[in-house]
Design a protein around this motif. Structure first.
Motif, short mmCIF file in Angstrom:
data_model
loop_
_atom_site.label_atom_id
_atom_site.label_comp_id
_atom_site.label_asym_id
_atom_site.label_seq_id
_atom_site.Cartn_x
_atom_site.Cartn_y
_atom_site.Cartn_z
N VAL A 60 0.86 -1.18 0.00
CA VAL A 60 0.00 0.00 0.00
C VAL A 60 0.90 1.24 0.00
O VAL A 60 1.86 1.32 0.76
N THR A 61 0.59 2.20 -0.87
CA THR A 61 1.34 3.45 -0.90
C THR A 61 0.59 4.51 -0.12
O THR A 61 -0.58 4.77 -0.38
N LEU A 62 1.26 5.09 0.87
CA LEU A 62 0.70 6.16 1.68
C LEU A 62 1.38 7.45 1.23
O LEU A 62 2.61 7.55 1.27
N GLU A 73 5.01 16.44 -1.83
CA GLU A 73 4.46 15.15 -1.40
C GLU A 73 5.60 14.22 -1.04
O GLU A 73 6.66 14.26 -1.65
N GLU A 74 5.35 13.40 -0.04
CA GLU A 74 6.27 12.33 0.35
C GLU A 74 5.44 11.06 0.38
O GLU A 74 4.29 11.07 0.79
N ALA A 75 6.04 9.95 -0.05
CA ALA A 75 5.30 8.69 -0.07
C ALA A 75 6.13 7.58 0.55
O ALA A 75 7.36 7.62 0.55
N VAL A 76 5.43 6.59 1.08
CA VAL A 76 6.05 5.41 1.66
C VAL A 76 5.16 4.22 1.32
O VAL A 76 3.95 4.36 1.14
N THR A 77 5.75 3.04 1.21
CA THR A 77 5.01 1.82 0.86
C THR A 77 5.12 0.82 2.01
O THR A 77 6.20 0.65 2.59
N THR A 78 4.01 0.14 2.31
CA THR A 78 4.03 -0.83 3.40
C THR A 78 4.86 -2.05 3.02
O THR A 78 4.91 -2.45 1.86
N LEU A 95 -3.22 12.81 4.31
CA LEU A 95 -2.74 11.46 4.03
C LEU A 95 -3.72 10.72 3.13
O LEU A 95 -4.92 10.71 3.38
N ARG A 96 -3.19 10.12 2.05
CA ARG A 96 -3.99 9.33 1.12
C ARG A 96 -3.34 7.96 0.97
O ARG A 96 -2.12 7.86 0.89
N ALA A 97 -4.13 6.91 0.93
CA ALA A 97 -3.61 5.55 0.77
C ALA A 97 -4.19 4.94 -0.49
O ALA A 97 -5.36 5.13 -0.82
N SER A 98 -3.34 4.22 -1.24
CA SER A 98 -3.82 3.52 -2.44
C SER A 98 -3.20 2.14 -2.48
O SER A 98 -2.07 1.92 -2.04
N GLY A 99 -3.98 1.19 -3.01
CA GLY A 99 -3.56 -0.20 -3.05
C GLY A 99 -2.41 -0.45 -4.00
O GLY A 99 -2.03 0.42 -4.79
N THR A 104 -6.60 -1.58 -6.57
CA THR A 104 -7.80 -1.46 -5.75
C THR A 104 -8.27 -0.02 -5.64
O THR A 104 -9.22 0.26 -4.94
N GLY A 105 -7.58 0.89 -6.32
CA GLY A 105 -7.99 2.30 -6.30
C GLY A 105 -7.64 2.98 -5.01
O GLY A 105 -6.85 2.50 -4.22
N ASP A 106 -8.24 4.13 -4.80
CA ASP A 106 -7.97 4.94 -3.62
C ASP A 106 -8.61 4.27 -2.41
O ASP A 106 -9.80 4.00 -2.39
N LEU A 107 -7.80 4.02 -1.38
CA LEU A 107 -8.29 3.36 -0.18
C LEU A 107 -8.76 4.35 0.88
O LEU A 107 -9.35 3.98 1.86
N GLY A 108 -8.44 5.59 0.68
CA GLY A 108 -8.87 6.59 1.66
C GLY A 108 -8.10 7.88 1.47
O GLY A 108 -6.97 7.87 1.05
N GLY A 109 -8.73 8.95 1.77
CA GLY A 109 -8.07 10.24 1.64
C GLY A 109 -8.64 11.24 2.60
O GLY A 109 -9.66 11.00 3.24
#
Length: 132
Positions: A60-62, A73-78, A95-99, A104-109
């Motif tokens: 997941v990319t946050l 923007e800064e991003a990190v992956t689980t 903070l936005r998370a995507s699969g 799986t598209g946008d998981l939350g924003g």
């Protein structure tokens, strides 16, 4: 003459310390850590049930978007255990998370995270999916 030399040395030391920046005055970043999990509900497991099994969500990319006006923007992956960690400059971030691979598209924003220098904030996510 000795006094002038001493003052010049002290001034040089203070100015060199100012160039050293954060290490002289403390940390200049804060840390965000957390876990991302998938909660699978369906069949015998209903969405309202607390017994729906959860699993780590790897890949997941946050994305952390800095305050308005700066536009960075800064991003990190689980990792494989669904964990992440990122160091950021102080401020309020969206903070936005995507699969993985955006399959799986946008998981939350829109979630706000406030970063304070030298502090750690925990932001965990659990996404519920409905199984047929």
């Amino acid at each position: 003459m000795f006094a002038r030399g001493l003052i010049a040395c002290l001034l040089a030391t203070v100015l060199a310390g100012c160039g050293a920046g954060p290490s002289l005055f403390g940390p200049s970043t804060g840390t965000v850590t957390g876990h991302v999990q998938i909660r699978a509900c369906g069949g015998a497991y209903r969405p309202g049930s607390t017994s729906c099994p959860t699993h780590p969500y790897a890949g997941v990319t946050l994305t952390f978007t800095s305050p308005a006006g700066t536009g960075s923007e800064e991003a990190v992956t689980t990792d494989s255990s669904g964990s992440y960690r990122i160091d950021l400059k102080p401020g309020t971030y969206t903070l936005r998370a995507s699969g993985p691979g955006d399959q799986t598209g946008d998981l939350g924003g829109g979630r706000q995270v406030v970063i304070t220098a030298g502090k750690t904030v925990t932001a965990d996510f659990v996404y519920t999916i409905q199984l047929l």
